[in-house]
Design an enzyme around this catalytic site. Sequence first.
Site: not given
Length: 217
Positions: A53, A130
């Site tokens: 991330c 995601r």
Amino acid sequence: MENTEKQVIGMPRLNEPAPAFNAPTTDGVKTLEDYKGKWLVLFSHPADFTPVCTTEFMAFAKMAPEFNKRNCELLGLSIDSHHSHIAWMRNIKEKFGVEIPFPIIADLKMEVAQAYGMIHPGAADTSAVRATFMIDPNGILRAMVYYPMSNGRSIPEFLRLLDALQTSDEHGVATPEGWMPGDKVIVPPAATAEAAEERMNSGDYDCVDFYYCTKQL
């Protein structure tokens, strides 16, 4: 079967209004209406202070000026608190020298994540996968892409997709695989036999056959 049906019903759909939200962020409360008249890239990540991330957020941050040039705002999300978001943003700036210029939704109640179908129980019960959503200036959901927990997104691809969507909207055309600005675009197929014959004999298009013609903008 009942759970599956609920998931399908709750999933957003392309070319329909994006789910409205009213959410706390690191820049104060944000709503979908705040972005009216602009494109919006809304993207989720599993958790703050995670390595994949972090790479994605730095990439979005570095390309934020390019999105802004295209009248597009960025908005992140994870199921973490304001304090966690702020600490992570400060950590990225301190450790990597990258400042995050866009707000991040603190979605502790998972309201936005659920509305956008970001929670996939097969991946994690309490983390958003995601997911990336592209919303046009009229609030219509135009594209959505899901990635697994283990693999990061390619941020240049979302910029390319934004260019392609804006080009299609402006000129009424489609774009081929891997299209980049400056490449030829695909014109809509001829609707009648007469039009198809005219198109094949026209010097305005580069036609392989009546259904596949391209042109330079």
